[in-house]
Design an enzyme around this catalytic site. Structure first.
Site, PDB file in Angstrom:
ATOM      1  N   HIS A 181     -11.898  39.950 -35.431  1.00  0.00           N
ATOM      2  CA  HIS A 181     -13.316  39.961 -35.070  1.00  0.00           C
ATOM      3  C   HIS A 181     -13.849  41.371 -34.792  1.00  0.00           C
ATOM      4  O   HIS A 181     -15.046  41.624 -34.998  1.00  0.00           O
ATOM      5  CB  HIS A 181     -13.537  39.084 -33.829  1.00  0.00           C
ATOM      6  N   ASP A 239     -18.141  42.468 -40.628  1.00  0.00           N
ATOM      7  CA  ASP A 239     -17.995  41.191 -39.924  1.00  0.00           C
ATOM      8  C   ASP A 239     -17.157  40.260 -40.793  1.00  0.00           C
ATOM      9  O   ASP A 239     -17.581  39.857 -41.882  1.00  0.00           O
ATOM     10  CB  ASP A 239     -19.382  40.596 -39.673  1.00  0.00           C
ATOM     11  N   GLY A 266     -17.683  45.161 -36.634  1.00  0.00           N
ATOM     12  CA  GLY A 266     -17.301  43.805 -36.970  1.00  0.00           C
ATOM     13  C   GLY A 266     -18.261  42.779 -36.395  1.00  0.00           C
ATOM     14  O   GLY A 266     -19.484  42.932 -36.470  1.00  0.00           O
ATOM     15  N   HIS A 267     -17.700  41.739 -35.773  1.00  0.00           N
ATOM     16  CA  HIS A 267     -18.482  40.575 -35.358  1.00  0.00           C
ATOM     17  C   HIS A 267     -19.133  40.723 -33.986  1.00  0.00           C
ATOM     18  O   HIS A 267     -19.965  39.911 -33.616  1.00  0.00           O
ATOM     19  CB  HIS A 267     -17.556  39.341 -35.367  1.00  0.00           C
ATOM     20  N   TRP A 268     -18.777  41.765 -33.233  1.00  0.00           N
ATOM     21  CA  TRP A 268     -19.282  41.931 -31.863  1.00  0.00           C
ATOM     22  C   TRP A 268     -20.072  43.227 -31.719  1.00  0.00           C
ATOM     23  O   TRP A 268     -19.669  44.128 -30.964  1.00  0.00           O
ATOM     24  CB  TRP A 268     -18.116  41.955 -30.872  1.00  0.00           C
TER      25      TRP A 268
END
Length: 288
Positions: A181, A239, A266-268
């Site tokens: 993530h 991501d 990425g995702h955060w």
């Protein structure tokens, strides 16, 4: 554990719990309330052990100087719940968030969400438009249950890692999930792994509620064009949970929208690129 905002705010020092209506038998909602001014409701990412604080604490030092920041833990995360549901999870989350605003006496707020929290803010803009001012989302699907991707693979690498960590929540599986993530693996520290593991496994009652709950798929694509709230989409270029093409698809449907794509992220984004993320959110909410 020391996940402290830049102005010294702590998770324990800002935590509150309130019983909200509108849910079966009422429900405890765990949240953080910091700063003063126009209210902004923050909804956190998906994944085992994710909390509102760990998602957004790096942004709170600055944003709380300008807004009343309300960071809500979503149902069956942290200490909100437990609840068993059999409907679309994002509808449950949006309804819970509206119930929290009711309990706090707030008629209308800006909403900021990442991943599942962003999609739930989007659902609130569809189902409760009078409660949503501007909203921020990113790393979010359009449909509950996921979307068909044009270019990316599905299920995504992030989805597979998340399922493995949920099925067997060992520290090693959680570490693997976090490394998928978060683009910069140096951010996946032992401290973060321990935090996520503890937040996910602390309560057998919450674990059972998650296992019994069923999220019913729903495609919100036909409803996006009706959204009139201004929206800012912030997505990480790398991501591996939700392909950034989804934010471009949302941009195509929502009239008053704009997208920011953060490289080497990425995702955060609130955690990985906190300075850029916070600057974009602050400028958008205060007005260009």
């Amino acid at each position: 554990m020391a996940f402290i905002a830049s102005n010294g705010l702590t998770e324990a020092g800002t935590a509150k719990t309130i019983v909200v209506g509108g849910m079966p038998g009422g429900m405890n909602v765990h949240y953080h309330d910091v700063g003063a001014g126009e209210p902004v409701l923050f909804l956190h990412s998906y994944g085992p052990g994710t909390t509102a604080w760990i998602t957004f604490y790096k942004a709170m030092g600055l944003l709380s100087q300008h807004f009343r920041c309300i960071l809500m833990d979503l149902p069956n995360f942290s200490k909100t719940g437990p609840i068993v549901y059999r409907e679309g999870v994002h509808a449950v989350q949006a309804r819970t968030a509206v119930a929290l605003l009711d309990a706090l006496g707030i008629a209308r707020a800006h909403w900021v969400g990442n991943s599942q929290g962003g999609q739930s803010a989007m659902v609130a803009a569809v189902t409760h438009p009078e409660r949503v001012g501007k909203f921020v989302m990113g790393g979010s699907h359009i449909g509950t249950g996921g979307d068909r991707y044009l270019m990316a693979n599905r299920p995504s690498e992030g989805s597979r890692a998340t399922r493995e960590a949920l099925a067997d929540s060992t520290r090693e599986n959680i570490r693997r999930y976090l490394r998928v993530h978060i683009d910069d693996e140096a951010l996946v520290t032992d401290e973060l792994v321990d935090y996520i593991h503890r937040a996910h496994t602390w309560s057998p009652a919450f674990d059972e509620a998650r296992k019994q709950s069923v999220s019913v798929p729903h495609d919100y694509t036909p409803e996006l064009a009706a959204i009139r709230a201004p929206v800012l989409l912030i997505h990480g270029r790398y991501d591996r949970m939700v392909a950034f093409e989804v934010s471009i698809a949302i941009l195509n449907h929502v009239t008053d929208s704009r997208v920011v794509l953060l490289n080497n992220c990425g995702h955060w984004p609130p955690s990985e690129k906190p300075e850029e993320y916070t600057a974009h959110v602050l400028t958008f909410l205060k007005g260009y």
